[in-house]
Design a protein around this motif. Structure first.
Motif, PDB file in Angstrom:
ATOM      1  N   LEU A  36     -21.496 -42.952  24.829  1.00 37.07           N
ATOM      2  CA  LEU A  36     -22.316 -42.621  25.774  1.00 37.07           C
ATOM      3  C   LEU A  36     -22.303 -42.398  26.726  1.00 37.07           C
ATOM      4  O   LEU A  36     -22.371 -41.568  27.740  1.00 37.07           O
ATOM      5  N   HIS A  37     -20.923 -43.175  27.289  1.00 35.66           N
ATOM      6  CA  HIS A  37     -20.682 -42.742  29.035  1.00 35.66           C
ATOM      7  C   HIS A  37     -20.415 -41.756  28.981  1.00 35.66           C
ATOM      8  O   HIS A  37     -20.308 -40.985  30.266  1.00 35.66           O
ATOM      9  N   ARG A  38     -19.716 -41.032  27.706  1.00 38.93           N
ATOM     10  CA  ARG A  38     -19.336 -39.605  27.941  1.00 38.93           C
ATOM     11  C   ARG A  38     -20.606 -38.409  27.534  1.00 38.93           C
ATOM     12  O   ARG A  38     -20.222 -37.402  27.839  1.00 38.93           O
ATOM     13  N   GLY A  39     -21.619 -38.684  27.806  1.00 43.84           N
ATOM     14  CA  GLY A  39     -22.334 -38.307  27.698  1.00 43.84           C
ATOM     15  C   GLY A  39     -22.563 -37.267  25.828  1.00 43.84           C
ATOM     16  O   GLY A  39     -23.376 -36.502  25.855  1.00 43.84           O
ATOM     17  N   VAL A  40     -22.365 -37.991  25.292  1.00 46.93           N
ATOM     18  CA  VAL A  40     -22.751 -37.518  23.347  1.00 46.93           C
ATOM     19  C   VAL A  40     -23.356 -37.837  23.116  1.00 46.93           C
ATOM     20  O   VAL A  40     -24.738 -38.904  23.226  1.00 46.93           O
ATOM     21  N   ASP A  41     -24.390 -37.147  23.378  1.00 47.39           N
ATOM     22  CA  ASP A  41     -25.949 -36.904  22.699  1.00 47.39           C
ATOM     23  C   ASP A  41     -26.089 -37.581  21.312  1.00 47.39           C
ATOM     24  O   ASP A  41     -25.615 -37.681  20.682  1.00 47.39           O
ATOM     25  N   VAL A  42     -27.326 -38.213  21.825  1.00 48.59           N
ATOM     26  CA  VAL A  42     -28.009 -39.060  20.096  1.00 48.59           C
ATOM     27  C   VAL A  42     -28.747 -38.222  19.455  1.00 48.59           C
ATOM     28  O   VAL A  42     -29.765 -37.436  19.840  1.00 48.59           O
ATOM     29  N   TRP A  43     -28.557 -37.647  18.295  1.00 46.04           N
ATOM     30  CA  TRP A  43     -29.413 -36.614  17.572  1.00 46.04           C
ATOM     31  C   TRP A  43     -30.805 -37.906  17.029  1.00 46.04           C
ATOM     32  O   TRP A  43     -30.642 -38.657  17.258  1.00 46.04           O
ATOM     33  N   LYS A  44     -31.598 -37.042  17.175  1.00 47.95           N
ATOM     34  CA  LYS A  44     -33.098 -37.027  16.945  1.00 47.95           C
ATOM     35  C   LYS A  44     -33.761 -35.546  16.151  1.00 47.95           C
ATOM     36  O   LYS A  44     -33.883 -34.790  16.361  1.00 47.95           O
TER      37      LYS A  44
END
Lengths: 99, 92, 168
Positions: free
Chosen positions: A90-98
Motif C-alpha cells: 500500500l505504501h508503495r502505491g500498489v493499486d487495489v484491484w476492483k
C-alpha cells in the motif's frame, strides 16, 4: 488400518486440498492483496488439518503439544507477514484491484 | 499410511513449485515476497509429513526451527526488499 | 513509567511458569534428564517475561473461550477463500475500507490485526492511530458485524492492569 488412521488420512487429504486452494488462489487472484488472502487463510487451515492428523498418530502428549506449537508459530508468522507485505504494498502505491 | 505421507509430501512440493511461478513472475515486489509466506507454511507441512514417514523426531525439530525462522526471515525479507525509499513512519 | 512498579501478582507468575514448563517438556519430548537444563531455562524465561511484561494482562478464561471461536472461524475463512479460488468465475469484489477502532493501542490492536487476517474475508493492512485499513475479499457482504464481534472478544482477552481502563 485403525479408525484413527482413517480419520488421519481424511484430515491429511483435506489439508493438502487447502494447500492446493492456496496455490490456485496465488495463481488466479488478480492482485497481491487478494493473493495474500488466499495464501494466508488456506495454507494455515491446510497446515492445521495436517497437524491435527499427525496429532492423532502421535505416540506421546509431548509430541502433540510440539505439533500444536509448530502450528501456532506458523500462524503467527503468516498473519504478521501478510500484514507487513500488504502494508508495504500500500505504501508503495500498489493499486487495489476492483472488478 | 506410509504411502499416503509420501504421496502428499510430493503433492505439496509440486504445489510449492507451482506457487514459485507467481513468485518469479511478480509483477510487483510484493508478489515476490509471497515466497516467504509460501515457503514457510509448505516447508513445515512437508517436513512434518517426512518426519512421520521416517518416524524421526529430528525432522520434526527441523520443522519447528523452520516455523521459528519463518517469522524472522519473512520480516527481515520484507524490510530488506523494500529498502530505500519507503516507510517514513517507521521507527528508526 | 511507574507502571513497571506495579505489584506482581502471583497467579500471573505461576501460570507463566506452567506455560514455559509445558513448552520445554514438549520441545524435549518429555525427556527426564533434560530438566537439569530445563529448570534454569524456564526460570530465565520467567524472569525475562515478568520484567518485559506489557501493561496489558491476559484474561485466561476469555482466551479459553476464544480458542473454539477462532478455530471455527479460521476454518470458515479457509473454506471461503478456497471456494472462491476454485470457482470458475472467481466471485470476489475486493475493497479497501477504513474501520474506526474502539480497542486501545498496543497489544489489543495488534492482536486484532493479526487475528483478522486469518478470519473470513478480512486482511489487516495498516494501523494508524485508531483507524485501521482493512482489505476485504468481498465488500458486498456484511463484514462489519463480524468485525465488531471480533473486536469485542479481543477487548475482553486483554485488560489493562492500570486503573484507566474504563471500557467494558
Amino acid at each position: 488400518m485403525t479408525p484413527g488412521d482413517y480419520l488421519s488420512a481424511a484430515l491429511l487429504i483435506m489439508g493438502s486440498l487447502f494447500f492446493l486452494a492456496g496455490t490456485i488462489g496465488l495463481l488466479r487472484f488478480p492482485d497481491v492483496y487478494t493473493r495474500l488472502h488466499a495464501l494466508t487463510k488456506a495454507d494455515n487451515v491446510g497446515l492445521g488439518l495436517i497437524v491435527a492428523a499427525l496429532a492423532i498418530q502421535a505416540s506421546s502428549w509431548a509430541g502433540v503439544v510440539k505439533l500444536v506449537l509448530i502450528w501456532l508459530l506458523v500462524l503467527l508468522a503468516g498473519s504478521s507477514v501478510s500484514h507487513l507485505v500488504s502494508r508495504s504494498a500500500l505504501h508503495r502505491g500498489v493499486d487495489v484491484w476492483k472488478g | 499410511m506410509q504411502h499416503l505421507y509420501l504421496l502428499l509430501a510430493v503433492f505439496l512440493l509440486l504445489n510449492l513449485g507451482a506457487g514459485m511461478w507467481r513468485v518469479l513472475r511478480g509483477p510487483t515486489a510484493a508478489d515476490r515476497m509471497l515466497a516467504a509466506q509460501l515457503f514457510g507454511t509448505t516447508a513445515v507441512a512437508v517436513l512434518l509429513l517426512l518426519a512421520e514417514l521416517e518416524n524421526s523426531v529430528a525432522l520434526r525439530d527441523v520443522a519447528l526451527v523452520f516455523a521459528l525462522l519463518a517469522a524472522v526471515t519473512a520480516i527481515a525479507f520484507v524490510r530488506r526488499a523494500w529498502a530505500g525509499t519507503e516507510d517514513s513512519n517507521d521507527t528508526r | 513509567m511507574n507502571k513497571a512498579r506495579q505489584e506482581i501478582d502471583w497467579w500471573t507468575v505461576l501460570s507463566r511458569a506452567m506455560l514455559f514448563s509445558i513448552i520445554w517438556w514438549a520441545l524435549t519430548d518429555g525427556a527426564d534428564g533434560s530438566w537439569l537444563i530445563g529448570g534454569p531455562v524456564v526460570l530465565c524465561a520467567l524472569v525475562a517475561s515478568v520484567a518485559l511484561r506489557p501493561k496489558e494482562g491476559i484474561v485466561w478464561r476469555e482466551l479459553l473461550f476464544f480458542v473454539p471461536f477462532f478455530l471455527w472461524h479460521s476454518l470458515i475463512g479457509g473454506v471461503d477463500v478456497a471456494r472462491r479460488a476454485f470457482h470458475p468465475r472467481m466471485p470476489i469484489a475486493p475493497e479497501l475500507v477504513e474501520y474506526p477502532l474502539q480497542l486501545p493501542p498496543g497489544l489489543p490492536q495488534v492482536t486484532l490485526v493479526n487475528i483478522m487476517s486469518l478470519l473470513p474475508g478480512t486482511l489487516g493492512v495498516e494501523l494508524e492511530g485508531q483507524m485501521l485499513k482493512i482489505h476485504l475479499l468481498d465488500g458486498r457482504g456484511d463484514y462489519l458485524s463480524g468485525l465488531k464481534r471480533l473486536e469485542r472478544r479481543v477487548g475482553r482477552i486483554w485488560v489493562e492492569s492500570a486503573d484507566d481502563f474504563s471500557r467494558g
